[in-house]
Design a protein around this motif. Sequence first.
Motif, mmCIF file in Angstrom:
data_model
loop_
_atom_site.group_PDB
_atom_site.id
_atom_site.type_symbol
_atom_site.label_atom_id
_atom_site.label_comp_id
_atom_site.label_asym_id
_atom_site.label_seq_id
_atom_site.Cartn_x
_atom_site.Cartn_y
_atom_site.Cartn_z
ATOM 1 N N ASP A 72 26.589 80.242 74.393
ATOM 2 C CA ASP A 72 27.171 81.263 73.522
ATOM 3 C C ASP A 72 26.103 82.294 73.153
ATOM 4 O O ASP A 72 24.982 81.933 72.788
ATOM 5 C CB ASP A 72 27.734 80.634 72.249
ATOM 6 C CG ASP A 72 29.013 79.868 72.506
ATOM 7 O OD1 ASP A 72 29.747 80.243 73.447
ATOM 8 O OD2 ASP A 72 29.279 78.884 71.782
ATOM 9 N N ASN B 44 28.924 83.137 77.343
ATOM 10 C CA ASN B 44 30.138 83.525 76.634
ATOM 11 C C ASN B 44 29.777 84.342 75.401
ATOM 12 O O ASN B 44 28.960 83.907 74.576
ATOM 13 C CB ASN B 44 30.909 82.267 76.200
ATOM 14 C CG ASN B 44 32.039 82.594 75.241
ATOM 15 O OD1 ASN B 44 32.949 83.334 75.568
ATOM 16 N ND2 ASN B 44 31.980 82.035 74.032
ATOM 17 N N LYS C 6 30.253 85.304 71.956
ATOM 18 C CA LYS C 6 30.953 84.723 70.815
ATOM 19 C C LYS C 6 31.039 85.681 69.642
ATOM 20 O O LYS C 6 31.996 85.635 68.858
ATOM 21 C CB LYS C 6 30.256 83.435 70.383
ATOM 22 C CG LYS C 6 31.029 82.657 69.325
ATOM 23 C CD LYS C 6 30.507 81.245 69.168
ATOM 24 C CE LYS C 6 31.404 80.445 68.230
ATOM 25 N NZ LYS C 6 30.904 79.056 68.076
ATOM 26 N N LYS C 7 30.021 86.555 69.492
ATOM 27 C CA LYS C 7 29.997 87.463 68.355
ATOM 28 C C LYS C 7 29.522 88.849 68.787
ATOM 29 O O LYS C 7 28.635 88.972 69.639
ATOM 30 C CB LYS C 7 29.058 86.943 67.252
ATOM 31 C CG LYS C 7 29.614 85.788 66.435
ATOM 32 C CD LYS C 7 28.634 85.398 65.347
ATOM 33 C CE LYS C 7 29.222 84.344 64.430
ATOM 34 N NZ LYS C 7 30.360 84.842 63.629
ATOM 35 N N LEU D 20 37.641 90.298 70.258
ATOM 36 C CA LEU D 20 36.647 89.983 69.241
ATOM 37 C C LEU D 20 36.646 91.056 68.168
ATOM 38 O O LEU D 20 36.793 92.245 68.460
ATOM 39 C CB LEU D 20 35.245 89.893 69.863
ATOM 40 C CG LEU D 20 34.932 88.664 70.713
ATOM 41 C CD1 LEU D 20 33.619 88.872 71.461
ATOM 42 C CD2 LEU D 20 34.867 87.405 69.855
ATOM 43 N N GLU E 94 25.475 79.504 65.501
ATOM 44 C CA GLU E 94 26.606 79.654 66.425
ATOM 45 C C GLU E 94 26.237 80.114 67.824
ATOM 46 O O GLU E 94 27.019 79.962 68.749
ATOM 47 C CB GLU E 94 27.624 80.627 65.827
ATOM 48 C CG GLU E 94 28.256 80.118 64.540
ATOM 49 C CD GLU E 94 29.426 80.978 64.101
ATOM 50 O OE1 GLU E 94 30.095 81.558 64.976
ATOM 51 O OE2 GLU E 94 29.655 81.076 62.889
ATOM 52 N N VAL E 95 25.044 80.722 68.005
ATOM 53 C CA VAL E 95 24.677 81.217 69.334
ATOM 54 C C VAL E 95 23.253 80.779 69.687
ATOM 55 O O VAL E 95 22.477 80.386 68.819
ATOM 56 C CB VAL E 95 24.777 82.764 69.422
ATOM 57 C CG1 VAL E 95 26.173 83.238 69.059
ATOM 58 C CG2 VAL E 95 23.726 83.443 68.552
#
Length: 345
Positions: free
Chosen positions: A2, A27, A29-30, A54, A67-68
Amino acid sequence: MDVAIIGGTGYGAVELLRFLQQHPYANVKKIISHSNSGTDFSDVYQHTVEVVELQMEEIDIDQLAQEVELVFFATPSNVSKHTIPALIDKGIKCIDLSGDFRLQSPEVYQQYYGEEIAPQPYIEKAVYGLCETYRENIQQADLLANPGCYPTATTLGILPVLERDLIDPQTILIDAKTGVSGAGRGLSLNVHFSEMNENFKAYKIGQHKHIPEIEQTLSSVANETIQVTFTPHIVPMTRGIMSTIYVDLKEHQSTEAFIDLYERFYQQDPFVRVRKNGVIPSTKEVWGSNYCDIGLYADERTGKLIIVSVIDNLVKGASGQAIQNMNIMQGWEETAGLHTLPIYP
């Protein structure tokens, strides 16, 4: 893996998304954008509707770090240096598409970027991401300074003959052209349609921030201080860089001999293509791709080698090279997500 993109509304971000959408391992993600927080990305770039689902967010360092694993910075200069140290300290890899971590000298950075350089420990930690030259260092990098567009085209054009000591390094003359997307998405009189259409102009002569970047890389390779004459021009096209380089040869060789040298030099580099004798590349032939195409002419009459190097400024000159660097950092195949033909015509 991510990843996140910071600087979500610029051309660099949308090009990152174009390639990462088809990447087999990464991927998105943000997407972080201070000015457009709470806005769907597809509301800013309508061509991504039903493809990129997104919503852009404000930055939260702690949440991002949870998260990443890697963050791309597609921000203007003098922005990423305020955020990257905190992410690096939390173990997040960073790839910076701006110039904040490219230069080693605080004095030179101040001169060309108008502010103080990033904290020295992070400058020392940063790896300059010219893939074809620093691949082994990139493999170990946590902080990657992605090269600028002009330096990418120019240094790839010069390196084979510089490393082989075939040219006088103090005679490098660079005549470079860029499309208007190099100026970014912000409004500017300089690239206003009425000012730019049917026009062609030189700009920032002797002052362009890519001058010290080019000189730093060439000096490092040559183990001597090199200064170049660099004149950038803006031309009425959207994408593309053409760097035409003139250098004095120490002794004459045929064009065919130089082509053979370049082909051998770049034989392990999937995104550098050397043209046959008599064929000079154009910007349209790399449009939308991560290729750098190089054409050569050894002028026996003047004793000079003329090198023409072309890239897409938004891809090999920015986002494509950033993804290529990510692939090398992660130990993935270097072409992952990038092996696509240029768009033609």
